[in-house]
Design an enzyme around this catalytic site. Structure first.
Site, PDB file in Angstrom:
ATOM      1  N   GLY A 232       1.007  -1.375   0.024  1.00 44.30           N
ATOM      2  CA  GLY A 232       0.094   0.117  -0.194  1.00 44.30           C
ATOM      3  C   GLY A 232       0.715   1.426   0.050  1.00 44.30           C
ATOM      4  O   GLY A 232       0.460   2.375   0.550  1.00 44.30           O
TER       5      GLY A 232
ATOM      6  N   GLY B 234       1.573   2.726  -2.767  1.00 40.70           N
ATOM      7  CA  GLY B 234       1.237   3.665  -3.780  1.00 40.70           C
ATOM      8  C   GLY B 234       2.096   3.308  -5.065  1.00 40.70           C
ATOM      9  O   GLY B 234       2.508   4.129  -5.804  1.00 40.70           O
ATOM     10  N   SER B 235       2.161   1.990  -5.280  1.00 42.82           N
ATOM     11  CA  SER B 235       3.245   1.482  -6.379  1.00 42.82           C
ATOM     12  C   SER B 235       2.528   1.921  -7.700  1.00 42.82           C
ATOM     13  O   SER B 235       3.417   2.497  -8.654  1.00 42.82           O
ATOM     14  CB  SER B 235       3.267   0.044  -6.459  1.00 42.82           C
ATOM     15  OG  SER B 235       2.231  -0.698  -6.492  1.00 42.82           O
ATOM     16  N   SER B 236       1.345   1.992  -8.012  1.00 42.87           N
ATOM     17  CA  SER B 236       0.715   2.589  -9.247  1.00 42.87           C
ATOM     18  C   SER B 236       0.950   3.945  -9.349  1.00 42.87           C
ATOM     19  O   SER B 236       1.553   4.203 -10.476  1.00 42.87           O
ATOM     20  CB  SER B 236      -0.888   2.314  -9.161  1.00 42.87           C
ATOM     21  OG  SER B 236      -1.222   0.840  -8.876  1.00 42.87           O
TER      22      SER B 236
ATOM     23  N   ALA C 298       3.581   5.404  -8.047  1.00 46.86           N
ATOM     24  CA  ALA C 298       4.983   5.827  -8.415  1.00 46.86           C
ATOM     25  C   ALA C 298       5.365   5.364  -9.553  1.00 46.86           C
ATOM     26  O   ALA C 298       5.999   6.159 -10.421  1.00 46.86           O
ATOM     27  CB  ALA C 298       5.738   4.973  -7.236  1.00 46.86           C
TER      28      ALA C 298
ATOM     29  N   ASP D 203      -1.084  10.246  -3.229  1.00 42.90           N
ATOM     30  CA  ASP D 203       0.020   9.488  -3.535  1.00 42.90           C
ATOM     31  C   ASP D 203       0.762   9.688  -4.899  1.00 42.90           C
ATOM     32  O   ASP D 203       2.158   9.835  -4.779  1.00 42.90           O
ATOM     33  CB  ASP D 203      -0.439   8.058  -3.551  1.00 42.90           C
ATOM     34  CG  ASP D 203      -1.758   7.840  -4.467  1.00 42.90           C
ATOM     35  OD1 ASP D 203      -2.235   8.965  -5.268  1.00 42.90           O
ATOM     36  OD2 ASP D 203      -2.318   6.625  -4.672  1.00 42.90           O
TER      37      ASP D 203
END
Ligand code: PMV
Length: 330
Positions: A108, A110-112, A114, A155
């Protein structure tokens, strides 16, 4: 053209989740675990992704079809961003993008967002499009809405600007809080939260009556006090405010037994305060501690055993906060 690699940090929400979706302020910090995107212009008119860490490690399609048809979830942010980028800045050539990550998409962090920010940064450099950070945010935020329909963009702001931000959506206010690092301990529940479904449930409850608005008003007021406390490095007060924010999130019913166990464990070990970070339902909790208590709090989290049997113990994730925003590597 030589390939360009860019990176962007993950994030942790410090204060104000959920309320931020409705225009209230929030405070977010970037963490020093990053996602990298290397973009290379190719003669073939194709859009290709090499992402060894996701379930679709190699993907390619004609640039004419970018943004159309069935798009696998694992490449959707990259493809939709590229579709928007090409529409704004037409390109004769195709592109190949290779990604890698320093953190699991399960946390969680915030990989999307980033990976979207890192790719935007790389494209901006590769084609000398001179986008400002605000323009990059706008392009990425539209992309996120294309894919998931909801989101405050906090994010993305952390991924692009970095540091610790006082944020009002959609980047209407992005104020860099000039501090050193925050004394945080991060505990992962082992459970992946479904942000969109939790956000939609809160939305339905908000439309149903005044209770949620009342909670959000309190969260908004608390964020203002937290901003001052963070700027003053008054970590005891920051911890107390986290505990209050957590109580409001519990009223919203977005916490979970696993989060509660880790938060209680941090408190019992002497943290100044603790709360969930993000949508709730799983992912991570955060605690603010005195430096001398840090190890005790980490041990407390790591040995918390769930009565539900769904979680053996909390996993402490070592991160530094206040990390640098999107940047060109190499
Ligand atoms: O679950 P995360 O880490 O994506 O955080 C969600 C935070 C919310 O405020 C609930 C939604 C949002 O987009 O701000």
């Amino acid at each position: 053209m030589t390939p360009i690699e860019a990176s962007a940090p993950g994030k942790l929400m410090l204060f104000g989740e959920h309320a931020v979706v409705y225009g209230y302020p929030s405070i977010v910090t970037a963490v020093d675990q990053r996602i990298y995107a290397k973009a290379e212009s190719v003669a073939a008119k194709t859009f290709s992704v090499i992402a060894p860490e996701v379930e679709m490690p190699e993907y390619s399609k004609s640039v004419e079809d970018v943004g159309n048809g069935q798009i696998p979830r694992s490449v959707e942010f990259l493809e939709r961003l590229y579709a928007r980028f090409r529409a704004k800045y037409p390109q004769a050539q195709g592109i190949s993008v290779t990604t890698r990550s320093e953190f699991s998409s399960k946390f969680g962090f915030g990989s999307s967002s980033a990976v979207t920010a890192a790719f935007a940064k790389a494209l901006n450099e590769l084609y000398s499009t001179n986008m400002t950070e605000q323009e990059m945010f706008d392009l990425c935020y539209k992309t996120v809405l294309d894919v998931q329909g909801v989101g405050s963009g906090f994010d993305l702001a952390a991924a692009i600007w970095g540091g610790t931000l006082y944020y009002v959506k959609p980047a209407k206010v992005v104020e860099q809080l000039r501090i050193d690092e925050l004394p945080l301990v991060v505990g992962y529940t082992g459970i992946k939260a479904d942000t969109a479904s939790i956000v939609n449930r809160v939305k339905a409850e908000k439309e149903h009556g005044p209770v949620v608005d009342g909670i959000f008003d309190q969260v908004g007021a608390l964020v203002e006090i937290a901003k001052t406390a963070i700027l003053a490095a008054d970590w005891r007060l920051v911890g107390e405010l986290m505990t209050q924010n957590q109580a409001l999130l519990e009223e919203l019913r977005v916490s979970s037994p696993e989060l509660d166990i880790l938060i209680d464990a941090a408190d019992a070990a002497g943290a100044y305060g603790a709360k969930l970070s993000g949508a709730g339902g799983g992912d991570c909790m955060i605690a603010v501690t005195d430096v001398h208590k840090k190890e005790d709090v980490e041990r407390g989290i790591a040995s918390a055993i769930s009565i539900q049997g769904t979680m053996k113990a909390g996993q402490v994730i070592h991160v530094h906060t206040h990390a640098q925003g999107a940047r060109i590597e190499g």
